[in-house]
Design a protein around this motif. Structure first.
Motif, PDB file in Angstrom:
ATOM      1  N   ALA A  30      -7.666 -36.885  38.793  1.00 18.30           N
ATOM      2  CA  ALA A  30      -6.375 -36.390  39.265  1.00 18.30           C
ATOM      3  C   ALA A  30      -5.271 -36.712  38.270  1.00 18.30           C
ATOM      4  O   ALA A  30      -4.375 -35.888  38.034  1.00 18.30           O
ATOM      5  N   SER A  31      -5.316 -37.906  37.675  1.00 21.07           N
ATOM      6  CA  SER A  31      -4.309 -38.283  36.679  1.00 21.07           C
ATOM      7  C   SER A  31      -4.397 -37.374  35.457  1.00 21.07           C
ATOM      8  O   SER A  31      -3.378 -36.927  34.923  1.00 21.07           O
ATOM      9  N   THR A  32      -5.611 -37.089  35.031  1.00 24.61           N
ATOM     10  CA  THR A  32      -5.795 -36.200  33.888  1.00 24.61           C
ATOM     11  C   THR A  32      -5.231 -34.822  34.183  1.00 24.61           C
ATOM     12  O   THR A  32      -4.527 -34.227  33.352  1.00 24.61           O
ATOM     13  N   GLU A 219      13.924 -29.495  32.855  1.00 27.82           N
ATOM     14  CA  GLU A 219      12.740 -28.659  33.003  1.00 27.82           C
ATOM     15  C   GLU A 219      11.496 -29.504  33.225  1.00 27.82           C
ATOM     16  O   GLU A 219      10.620 -29.154  34.034  1.00 27.82           O
ATOM     17  N   ALA A 220      11.395 -30.627  32.519  1.00 31.08           N
ATOM     18  CA  ALA A 220      10.240 -31.511  32.691  1.00 31.08           C
ATOM     19  C   ALA A 220      10.210 -32.103  34.096  1.00 31.08           C
ATOM     20  O   ALA A 220       9.139 -32.213  34.713  1.00 31.08           O
ATOM     21  N   VAL A 221      11.374 -32.467  34.635  1.00 32.90           N
ATOM     22  CA  VAL A 221      11.432 -33.008  36.001  1.00 32.90           C
ATOM     23  C   VAL A 221      11.000 -31.943  37.004  1.00 32.90           C
ATOM     24  O   VAL A 221      10.207 -32.210  37.925  1.00 32.90           O
ATOM     25  N   GLN A 222      11.513 -30.746  36.864  1.00 35.44           N
ATOM     26  CA  GLN A 222      11.132 -29.671  37.785  1.00 35.44           C
ATOM     27  C   GLN A 222       9.626 -29.411  37.745  1.00 35.44           C
ATOM     28  O   GLN A 222       8.981 -29.220  38.784  1.00 35.44           O
ATOM     29  N   HIS A 223       9.075 -29.413  36.554  1.00 40.13           N
ATOM     30  CA  HIS A 223       7.637 -29.204  36.393  1.00 40.13           C
ATOM     31  C   HIS A 223       6.854 -30.336  37.045  1.00 40.13           C
ATOM     32  O   HIS A 223       5.859 -30.107  37.744  1.00 40.13           O
ATOM     33  N   ALA A 224       7.291 -31.574  36.821  1.00 43.90           N
ATOM     34  CA  ALA A 224       6.599 -32.735  37.395  1.00 43.90           C
ATOM     35  C   ALA A 224       6.611 -32.684  38.917  1.00 43.90           C
ATOM     36  O   ALA A 224       5.599 -32.964  39.575  1.00 43.90           O
ATOM     37  N   VAL A 225       7.745 -32.343  39.485  1.00 42.69           N
ATOM     38  CA  VAL A 225       7.859 -32.251  40.950  1.00 42.69           C
ATOM     39  C   VAL A 225       6.927 -31.166  41.483  1.00 42.69           C
ATOM     40  O   VAL A 225       6.254 -31.351  42.513  1.00 42.69           O
ATOM     41  N   ALA A 226       6.854 -30.042  40.797  1.00 39.87           N
ATOM     42  CA  ALA A 226       5.949 -28.972  41.212  1.00 39.87           C
ATOM     43  C   ALA A 226       4.494 -29.419  41.184  1.00 39.87           C
ATOM     44  O   ALA A 226       3.661 -28.904  41.945  1.00 39.87           O
ATOM     45  N   ALA A 229       4.840 -34.924  41.591  1.00 38.68           N
ATOM     46  CA  ALA A 229       5.541 -36.170  41.270  1.00 38.68           C
ATOM     47  C   ALA A 229       6.757 -36.359  42.169  1.00 38.68           C
ATOM     48  O   ALA A 229       7.282 -35.401  42.757  1.00 38.68           O
ATOM     49  N   THR A 230       7.219 -37.602  42.235  1.00 36.33           N
ATOM     50  CA  THR A 230       8.419 -37.953  42.988  1.00 36.33           C
ATOM     51  C   THR A 230       9.514 -38.374  42.014  1.00 36.33           C
ATOM     52  O   THR A 230       9.244 -39.119  41.064  1.00 36.33           O
ATOM     53  N   PRO A 250       1.697 -38.518  41.047  1.00 38.35           N
ATOM     54  CA  PRO A 250       1.052 -38.432  42.366  1.00 38.35           C
ATOM     55  C   PRO A 250       0.098 -39.576  42.680  1.00 38.35           C
ATOM     56  O   PRO A 250      -0.221 -39.812  43.840  1.00 38.35           O
ATOM     57  N   GLN A 251      -0.354 -40.306  41.647  1.00 38.08           N
ATOM     58  CA  GLN A 251      -1.249 -41.445  41.869  1.00 38.08           C
ATOM     59  C   GLN A 251      -0.502 -42.779  41.893  1.00 38.08           C
ATOM     60  O   GLN A 251      -1.121 -43.830  41.989  1.00 38.08           O
TER      61      GLN A 251
END
Length: 261
Positions: A30-32, A219-226, A229-230, A250-251
């Motif tokens: 999942a991390s990968t 943009e990186a934050v938006q991508h991470a949240v999608a 990520a929190t 997410p982990q």
């Protein structure tokens, strides 16, 4: 201040600079999936001596970090940071004499190098690396590679004293609206920053955090949240410098991103 020099085609690290990072993951698959979707990273999986997987993470064919599987599945993931030293045995003994709690005593990692890990006197975990064939990350301060390291600590003065005594860092205090901010140099190179844990973070423990450089923070934050990520600290501007944000994957692993610095 000596340089760790491993040949013309390898990156060199000044003693006292951060050279490597590892993600301990309770769910490596999942991390990968998360990080290779967030960043243009590729992975190469090997096996450690104890049989657990070890994944080298690359960007543009350069090693940037690694990931290993935690002994207990589904443990919260975490990023660990390594500092380059000339002699890990001597440095480990010095760390203990300065009040560190040794977690992993000095040990050889095949021909790659030697390491140890400890908690500093304020409780933050960090590792030391004496390079053999592997000096550390092949690229720094480029997009999708390590760009900065920062300690949130329960005792700013005690932490500053410990690392200056251990690594020979020099210190400068930087004006900041959120309270004292300390920056440290290893020789001519900036190595890390430190600040006190704010009261708004409650009983947060001391810990080192790492920043990855990105082309555009929002943009990186938006991508991470999608990707699940929190957001811990939303994109925040530092006037005249750049913008940063802190996320939890997410982990469960915390990491930061920044651009413009």
């Amino acid at each position: 201040m000596k340089k760790i020099d491993l040949g013309a085609n390898m990156k060199t690290y000044i003693e006292g600079t951060f050279c490597w990072a590892e993600l301990g993951s309770g769910d490596p698959a999942a991390s990968t999936a998360f990080y290779t979707a967030l960043f243009p990273w590729t992975t190469q999986i090997t096996t450690m001596e104890d049989g657990r997987s070890y994944t080298v993470i690359q960007s543009q064919e350069q090693d940037v970090a690694a990931m290993y599987s935690l002994e207990e599945a589904n443990q919260p993931s975490f990023w660990g940071c390594y500092i380059a030293v000339q002699d890990v045995g001597i440095s480990a003994e010095r760390a203990k004499s300065l009040g560190a709690e040794m977690l992993i005593p000095p040990r050889r990692i095949a021909d790659k190098g030697s390491m140890c890990a400890f908690r500093d006197p304020t409780g933050a975990m960090v590792a030391l690396w004496e390079a053999g064939e592997h000096p550390g990350s092949g690229v720094l301060h480029e997009p999708y590679s390590m760009d900065w390291h920062e300690l949130y600590t329960t005792d700013l003065d005690a932490a500053a004293h410990f690392y200056m005594e251990l690594l020979g860092w020099s210190m400068e205090e930087v004006p900041a609206p959120s309270g004292r901010y300390l920056q440290f140099k290893a020789g001519p190179d900036y190595a890390a920053g430190m600040k006190s844990i704010p009261s708004t973070m409650g009983d947060m423990r001391s810990g080192w955090g790492l920043y990855f450089k990105v082309p555009r923070c929002e943009e990186a934050v938006q991508h991470a949240v999608a990707l699940g990520a929190t957001v811990v600290i939303p994109p925040t501007s530092v006037p005249g410098v750049g913008k940063f944000a802190t996320l939890q994957d997410p982990q469960g692993a915390f990491f930061s991103i920044q651009h413009g610095f």
